[in-house]
Write a protein that holds these residues in place. Structure first.
Motif, PDB file in Angstrom:
ATOM      1  N   ASN A 221      15.401  -6.135  52.964  1.00  0.00           N
ATOM      2  CA  ASN A 221      15.093  -5.216  51.870  1.00  0.00           C
ATOM      3  C   ASN A 221      15.012  -3.758  52.306  1.00  0.00           C
ATOM      4  O   ASN A 221      14.511  -2.911  51.559  1.00  0.00           O
ATOM      5  CB  ASN A 221      13.773  -5.637  51.202  1.00  0.00           C
ATOM      6  N   ASP A 222      15.503  -3.471  53.514  1.00  0.00           N
ATOM      7  CA  ASP A 222      15.570  -2.102  54.026  1.00  0.00           C
ATOM      8  C   ASP A 222      14.204  -1.421  53.990  1.00  0.00           C
ATOM      9  O   ASP A 222      14.055  -0.284  53.519  1.00  0.00           O
ATOM     10  CB  ASP A 222      16.590  -1.283  53.225  1.00  0.00           C
ATOM     11  N   LEU A 223      13.195  -2.106  54.508  1.00  0.00           N
ATOM     12  CA  LEU A 223      11.837  -1.575  54.577  1.00  0.00           C
ATOM     13  C   LEU A 223      11.440  -1.373  56.038  1.00  0.00           C
ATOM     14  O   LEU A 223      11.929  -2.069  56.932  1.00  0.00           O
ATOM     15  CB  LEU A 223      10.847  -2.537  53.903  1.00  0.00           C
ATOM     16  N   THR A 224      10.559  -0.432  56.279  1.00  0.00           N
ATOM     17  CA  THR A 224      10.074  -0.187  57.635  1.00  0.00           C
ATOM     18  C   THR A 224       8.829  -1.025  57.886  1.00  0.00           C
ATOM     19  O   THR A 224       8.058  -1.326  56.964  1.00  0.00           O
ATOM     20  CB  THR A 224       9.753   1.298  57.841  1.00  0.00           C
ATOM     21  N   TYR A 225       8.602  -1.373  59.143  1.00  0.00           N
ATOM     22  CA  TYR A 225       7.483  -2.262  59.467  1.00  0.00           C
ATOM     23  C   TYR A 225       6.982  -2.015  60.890  1.00  0.00           C
ATOM     24  O   TYR A 225       7.713  -1.509  61.749  1.00  0.00           O
ATOM     25  CB  TYR A 225       7.899  -3.724  59.309  1.00  0.00           C
ATOM     26  N   LYS A 226       5.734  -2.383  61.100  1.00  0.00           N
ATOM     27  CA  LYS A 226       5.105  -2.192  62.415  1.00  0.00           C
ATOM     28  C   LYS A 226       3.905  -3.123  62.520  1.00  0.00           C
ATOM     29  O   LYS A 226       3.289  -3.464  61.509  1.00  0.00           O
ATOM     30  CB  LYS A 226       4.650  -0.738  62.576  1.00  0.00           C
ATOM     31  N   TYR A 227       3.572  -3.535  63.743  1.00  0.00           N
ATOM     32  CA  TYR A 227       2.355  -4.326  63.925  1.00  0.00           C
ATOM     33  C   TYR A 227       1.338  -3.520  64.728  1.00  0.00           C
ATOM     34  O   TYR A 227       1.685  -2.639  65.520  1.00  0.00           O
ATOM     35  CB  TYR A 227       2.645  -5.661  64.615  1.00  0.00           C
ATOM     36  N   TYR A 228       0.075  -3.818  64.496  1.00  0.00           N
ATOM     37  CA  TYR A 228      -1.020  -3.148  65.179  1.00  0.00           C
ATOM     38  C   TYR A 228      -1.908  -4.213  65.811  1.00  0.00           C
ATOM     39  O   TYR A 228      -2.280  -5.190  65.148  1.00  0.00           O
ATOM     40  CB  TYR A 228      -1.849  -2.303  64.197  1.00  0.00           C
ATOM     41  N   LYS A 229      -2.251  -4.031  67.079  1.00  0.00           N
ATOM     42  CA  LYS A 229      -3.109  -4.987  67.771  1.00  0.00           C
ATOM     43  C   LYS A 229      -4.493  -4.379  67.968  1.00  0.00           C
ATOM     44  O   LYS A 229      -4.632  -3.348  68.634  1.00  0.00           O
ATOM     45  CB  LYS A 229      -2.517  -5.369  69.129  1.00  0.00           C
ATOM     46  N   PRO A 230      -5.530  -4.990  67.395  1.00  0.00           N
ATOM     47  CA  PRO A 230      -6.896  -4.473  67.559  1.00  0.00           C
ATOM     48  C   PRO A 230      -7.308  -4.476  69.028  1.00  0.00           C
ATOM     49  O   PRO A 230      -6.804  -5.275  69.833  1.00  0.00           O
ATOM     50  CB  PRO A 230      -7.740  -5.458  66.741  1.00  0.00           C
ATOM     51  N   ILE A 231      -8.240  -3.613  69.390  1.00  0.00           N
ATOM     52  CA  ILE A 231      -8.659  -3.518  70.785  1.00  0.00           C
ATOM     53  C   ILE A 231      -9.532  -4.695  71.196  1.00  0.00           C
ATOM     54  O   ILE A 231      -9.695  -4.968  72.392  1.00  0.00           O
ATOM     55  CB  ILE A 231      -9.417  -2.199  71.050  1.00  0.00           C
ATOM     56  N   GLU A 232     -10.090  -5.406  70.209  1.00  0.00           N
ATOM     57  CA  GLU A 232     -10.914  -6.572  70.497  1.00  0.00           C
ATOM     58  C   GLU A 232     -11.015  -7.429  69.248  1.00  0.00           C
ATOM     59  O   GLU A 232     -10.555  -7.052  68.169  1.00  0.00           O
ATOM     60  CB  GLU A 232     -12.323  -6.143  70.939  1.00  0.00           C
ATOM     61  N   VAL A 233     -11.597  -8.615  69.410  1.00  0.00           N
ATOM     62  CA  VAL A 233     -11.796  -9.508  68.271  1.00  0.00           C
ATOM     63  C   VAL A 233     -13.154  -9.201  67.651  1.00  0.00           C
ATOM     64  O   VAL A 233     -14.189  -9.707  68.093  1.00  0.00           O
ATOM     65  CB  VAL A 233     -11.717 -10.989  68.701  1.00  0.00           C
ATOM     66  N   SER A 234     -13.154  -8.327  66.643  1.00  0.00           N
ATOM     67  CA  SER A 234     -14.391  -7.981  65.942  1.00  0.00           C
ATOM     68  C   SER A 234     -14.033  -7.382  64.595  1.00  0.00           C
ATOM     69  O   SER A 234     -12.931  -6.860  64.403  1.00  0.00           O
ATOM     70  CB  SER A 234     -15.226  -6.983  66.753  1.00  0.00           C
TER      71      SER A 234
END
Length: 270
Positions: A57-70
């Protein structure tokens, strides 16, 4: 000349401001939980679905990784995604329930997709806003088929390891047991499957401790372990390889990861 210099200066300033405000934005974001997008399980299955949809669908995307599990770290990652232009934020797993509850109010213009959970304020009372979609799966059905297949293939000494005793994982395990006993009744065989080979690791990450637990079961006769444990399933896979035994994967088709994968209880996250 002075007017020309002023004009050039104005043009340079305009270009500079354009460069500062024209940073790339990402329309769809995913926040990883304790795993990564290449964990060959829950996170990866979710991420692959996002990538496929966005590319089509010609969309931009990115993932983010939290610094910790909280909760705080999850909310910080969500805020980064929104600042980066996200219009849709995908959060895979029940661990995001309270963070999404705060975010759905803080960012009413953003849509949230929460997999395997519903937003709540820490009191377990569902509070799903109009800009949030909670998605649940019938894991017990997939687990049932995995247990049924294992016994039909001739395995009668079984085990189950879950990451944590959360609803989705519990359903995988309950279905697995039911499917195994259903097949055993059809074939008139006896299963060796008790409380001593049914356990939860307490987390979803691989570790030597998890591998040792699985190895202990294999050493005492367990033939197949169903690992509904996200990335921790890699520990069971490694233990199975060391003991010439078999295991059952989860969430995505894990057969390509090792010859010890008998089958996979797929969740079709993508």
């Amino acid at each position: 000349m002075k007017k020309l210099l002023l004009l050039v200066a104005a043009m340079v300033l305009a270009v500079t401001l354009s460069a500062c405000t024209g940073a790339e934005t990402y329309e769809i974001a995913m926040i990883t939980d304790s795993g990564t997008i290449d964990d060959e399980s829950f996170n990866q299955g979710t991420w692959e679905g996002i990538v496929e949809f966005c590319d089509e669908n010609d969309l931009t995307y990115k993932y983010y990784k939290p610094i910790e599990v909280s909760d705080d770290a999850y909310l910080d990652a969500i805020e980064l995604a929104v600042e980066g232009g996200a219009k849709v934020v995908v959060t895979p797993g029940f661990l995001f329930e309270t963070a999404v509850h705060a975010a759905q109010t803080q960012f009413p213009e953003v849509n949230f997709i929460l997999i395997d959970g519903y937003p709540h304020a820490g009191d377990w009372a569902p509070d799903v806003a109009d800009n949030t979609l909670s998605i649940f799966f019938n894991e017990h059905e997939s687990g049932f088929l995995a247990g049924y297949a294992a016994v039909k293939d001739g395995y009668t000494n079984l085990g189950f390891t879950g990451g944590m005793a959360v609803p989705a994982v519990v359903k995988f395990g309950v279905g697995y047991v039911a499917g195994a006993y259903y097949a055993a009744a059809e074939m008139d065989v006896t299963l060796d499957f008790g409380d001593d080979t049914y356990a939860y690791f307490g987390d979803f990450g691989p570790s030597d401790e998890h591998k040792n637990l699985a190895s202990g079961w294999y050493a005492t006769g367990t033939e197949v372990i169903f690992a509904a444990a996200g990335g921790a399933g890699a520990s069971v896979m490694s233990a199975a390889a060391d003991n010439s035994a078999m295991m059952i994967g989860v969430d995505i088709d894990q057969a390509g990861q090792s010859d010890v994968v008998l089958t996979s209880a797929m969740k079709q996250l993508g």
